[in-house]
Every structure is written in C-alpha cells, then in structure tokens.
Design a protein around this motif. Structure first.
Motif, short mmCIF file in Angstrom:
data_model
loop_
_atom_site.label_atom_id
_atom_site.label_comp_id
_atom_site.label_asym_id
_atom_site.label_seq_id
_atom_site.Cartn_x
_atom_site.Cartn_y
_atom_site.Cartn_z
N ARG A 1 -4.48 13.13 6.65
CA ARG A 1 -5.18 12.20 7.53
C ARG A 1 -4.19 11.35 8.33
O ARG A 1 -4.49 10.94 9.46
CB ARG A 1 -6.14 11.32 6.73
N HIS B 1 -17.21 10.54 18.64
CA HIS B 1 -16.51 11.00 17.45
C HIS B 1 -15.01 11.10 17.71
O HIS B 1 -14.58 11.31 18.85
CB HIS B 1 -17.01 12.38 17.02
N LYS B 2 -14.23 11.02 16.65
CA LYS B 2 -12.79 11.25 16.78
C LYS B 2 -12.52 12.74 16.90
O LYS B 2 -12.96 13.54 16.07
CB LYS B 2 -12.02 10.70 15.57
N PRO C 1 -13.36 15.93 12.54
CA PRO C 1 -13.41 15.93 11.07
C PRO C 1 -14.74 15.48 10.49
O PRO C 1 -15.28 16.12 9.58
CB PRO C 1 -12.27 14.98 10.68
N GLU C 2 -15.32 14.40 11.02
CA GLU C 2 -16.52 13.84 10.41
C GLU C 2 -17.74 14.73 10.59
O GLU C 2 -18.70 14.64 9.82
CB GLU C 2 -16.81 12.45 10.98
N GLU C 3 -17.70 15.63 11.56
CA GLU C 3 -18.83 16.53 11.80
C GLU C 3 -18.56 17.94 11.30
O GLU C 3 -19.45 18.80 11.35
CB GLU C 3 -19.17 16.57 13.29
#
Length: 465
Positions: free
Chosen positions: A279, A311-312, A331-333
């Motif tokens: 990360r 989103h990133k 990453p979050e999705e």
C-alpha cells in the motif's frame, strides 16, 4: 471467464476501441478486465502482424514499457521487507552514483518516486533509437561503465534537491535494477522471474529476446512515421532497458499482477509482499500537479490519481516507441484493466478510462471529462470560410491541441490554439501572431450546431468537417 460487463457495456467499449484504433492507426491491441479476482473480459483487436494479418489475442506478448517500473519497485520493496536494504539508504551505498549533493544524497526513495532532482538524461532515447535502427546519437552506451560515465558526467544538469521536484527519470530505474542485482546476488531479470513472475503464474512473460522469439503468439513491433504510416521494426532489447521498461507480457498474464496488487500482495494464496509495504507503493509521495480528476502524484513505480470518478486510481502507462501498454486498478472496488498495443501509442488514454468507468457501472460518455473535451474539440475542427469564401482557414486537431492553419497567398499560418480558461465549453482561445502578441480566437456554436470562428476582423463559417 465470468460476465463482468453487460452486452451494452461491451458494445460501448468495443465500439470506442475500434474507432480509436482506426483514427490513431493502431495495428493491434489487446485488453483484459479484472473484477474481484476474475478476468471478466478479454479480447484482441486488429493484427499482431499486419503483413500476415495475424490477429491479436489476449495472450499476445507485447512490450509493456514503463509498466515494468512497478515490478522493479516491487522487487526493491521485497528486499526492504527482508531487511536487506532501506528506502533511506543513499544510492551510492550500492552503485557508484556521483550525482547530487554530499550533504543531501539521492536515496532509494528518490529514485522510486522520480524525485532525485535529475531531469531526463536521454538514455532511453539513445538505446531505443539505436536498437530499432532509427537514429544514432554516437554517445557511448554499451557497458555499465558507459552508462555510469554518462550519468556521472551530468552534474551540471541536476535541477533540484532530492525530494523537491518530480522529474521522470528512466535511468533512476536502471540504477534500481543494479541495486536489485547487487543486494540479491541475482541478475535482475532472474530475480523478477523467480520472485515475482513465477508466483504470479506469469510464465510466458520475459525480458529476454530469445524467449520472446520462441513464443508462438507475439507482436510485430511497428514504428509510426510522421505521416501516420507504420513501419515494421524490431523491439529494443537491452539490459539498461530491463528495469525501467523491458518486460514483455500479455494482458492475460498481467491480470494476475493486477489481482495481486488489488488483493494487498496475495495471489492464489501466495504472498509476494507484506500488505502495508504494498500500500505504501500505491500512495502519493510526490505531487505532479492537478489533473482532470484532482490531486495526482507518484508512488513507488505507480502513478496515483485520488479522485477518478470518486475513487483512488493506481496506474501506469508505458511505451518503448514501438509498443505501448497501460495498467490501472481501483483497489477499493476490486477492478482493473490491462491493455497493450504493437505501436508506440495505444491510441488514447480514454480507452482504459472508458473500460474502468464501465466496470464501475458508470456512464463514460457523461462522466469522463476526456470524452467531453474530445467531443468539443472535434466539433470545432474543420474548414472555415469568410463571406463569399474570400478567406479560408482550417482548424485541425493534433493530439490534445487544436491548430489554426492557412496556406493563403497573403500568408501561411500554423498556430496552436491556446485556451483562455480551463472550461473548454467557453470556446475562447488565443494564438501568438507575433512576439508577445496574443490574438483572440473565439468560436460560437448556435442552437443547431453551426459553428462560426472570429479572429481579428474576420468572421468565418464552418463549411466542412
């Protein structure tokens, strides 16, 4: 392969890819999309070899250029995790780099983030043009001694203190490849194969010419000439290119790499890197200025955009001059895209943006600024004439810019149109018509889509697209 895209979304994506390839003269392109650890879409478009008209496939091997940098950064972080080096170590501890300031040495962190303060010194240009037979600069660049001599002779080129400014510096990643070798005791390409590619089941991916040439599904590289025509050529293979941009891979194998990055360092139960270190690679360490999606910067081998459709987005593009690629994931999705093409540009940065938007269930034609800007620029392109055709001017698009061009008897002109504001819909530009002289240029679009151009004393009407 599960269905991660609706039929309507697939049609939108494929239509956009085909249109872009035709406009940009891209011979062959492959793309694969991943969602929640599964490949949900993979296709080849066009030809991996034009002369034989052999189709591109999702398994075609392409040179991925600077997408390689994140692999090199991953190798460095693995060695950090093992305690064999530290990100704050001066580069000179491992390789004889004399550039920089003794009191503020260039550190591993600075090379990873392109924040060494050293601008490009042209090594990639020297090697790519030499290896593809395009041009010879006659600068010695055959041995490690040549390479270090070239770098160390550029002390007058250092433009900032380490950590102060972003300069994309390919040679910094060549140095990191040397660090990997000296710390691990393995050749760089061997280390990446054993520690990264094999655990990821990327068994066909390679840095080596002999392995690439033995593979049955490989690209033919094409050099795009100034007139847009394509010339078949060879792909540049050289040790100094390996770490900054030498990997050859397929979009299918690259989805394994995307999955590992999305999953915090784990692929099929095998951990390649501790999650906190991975990360750290995906965080902004140096700013690159605002873009279409707000704050953006560079991590360790990855570019980072903080607000892509909320989103990133972690991504990187790559080009070897005769092939190109893109890797990007949210990453979050849990979604990502890998694409590659067999010429120096895959056509448009909008292709991966459209793919990611569709994976997120969004409407790219309404939500992606790059498409809206492109539509408005295309609306303005064409041939304009004044009353009775007395004056004639063309507006042409060259990449992201519009140009005013005229070949009339009373003066030829080719001038870039510079926007007056960030709002493309204002349709207000200017050109430089003399040293320091700005001439306003305004477009007016009426309710029926008719376009007029105003410059100096002239009003011209768009008569042809």
């Amino acid at each position: 392969m599960s269905s991660g895209l609706s039929e309507e979304a697939r049609d939108k994506l494929e239509g956009f890819i085909v249109k872009t390839m035709a406009e940009a003269h891209v011979p062959g392109l492959s793309i694969a999309l991943v969602k929640d650890g599964e490949v949900v879409y993979a296709r080849g478009f066009g030809a991996r070899n034009l002369e034989k008209n052999v189709p591109a496939t999702p398994n075609t091997l392409y040179g991925v250029g600077s997408c390689t940098k994140s692999f090199t950064a991953l190798a460095i972080m693995q060695l950090v995790e093992e305690g064999r080096l530290d990100l704050e170590d001066p580069v000179g501890k491992y390789v004889p780099l004399k550039l920089g300031m003794k009191e503020k040495p260039i550190r591993i962190h600075h090379l990873l983030t392109h924040s060494s303060g050293i601008p490009s010194l042209g090594v990639a240009v020297i090697l790519i043009t030499r290896m593809t037979g395009r041009e010879e600069h006659w600068i010695p660049m055959s041995s490690l001694e040549d390479f270090l001599r070239h770098l160390n002779g550029a002390s007058g080129e250092v433009a900032a203190e380490p950590g102060e400014r972003f300069f994309y510096f390919n040679s910094g990643y060549t140095l990191l490849g040397e660090v990997v070798e000296r710390v691990s005791g393995m050749r760089y390409e061997e280390y990446v194969r054993e520690r990264i590619l094999k655990p990821l089941r990327m068994n066909r991916s390679t840095f080596l010419k002999e392995e690439f040439e033995k593979d049955p599904d490989t690209m033919t590289a094409y050099w795009k000439e100034k007139d847009g025509s394509l010339t078949p050529t060879v792909h540049p293979f050289h040790k100094f290119i390996y770490a900054p941009g030498g990997l050859l891979s397929s979009v299918m194998e690259l989805t394994n790499y995307l999955t590992m990055n999305i999953n915090g360092g784990v692929f099929e139960g095998e951990r390649l890197l501790e999650e906190s270190l991975l990360r750290e690679m995906q965080e902004i360490h140096i700013e690159r200025g605002p873009g279409l999606f707000g704050r953006q910067g560079y991590g360790y081998g990855w570019a980072v955009t903080e607000e892509f459709l909320g989103h990133k987005l972690v991504s990187h593009g790559g080009s070897t001059g005769v092939s190109s690629a893109y890797l990007g994931f949210i990453p979050e999705e849990g979604v990502g895209v890998a694409l590659a093409a067999n010429t120096g540009s895959y056509g448009s940065p909008a292709i991966p943006q459209v793919a990611l938007a569709l994976l997120l269930g969004r409407e790219p034609e309404k939500e992606l600024p790059i498409l809206e800007i492109g539509r408005r620029l295309d609306l303005l392109t064409g041939v304009y004439e004044s009353y009775k055709g007395i004056r004639r001017i063309s507006v042409v698009r060259k990449g992201p810019l519009l140009y005013l061009e005229s070949k009339e008897r009373f003066g030829e002109m080719s001038a870039p149109l510079i926007p007056e504001s960030e709002r493309i819909e204002d349709y207000r530009f200017y050109i430089y018509s003399g040293v320091g002289v700005k001439t306003p240029v305004e477009f007016v679009v009426d309710s029926k889509g008719r376009v007029d151009l105003y410059i100096e004393r002239w009003r011209l009407h768009k008569v042809k697209a």
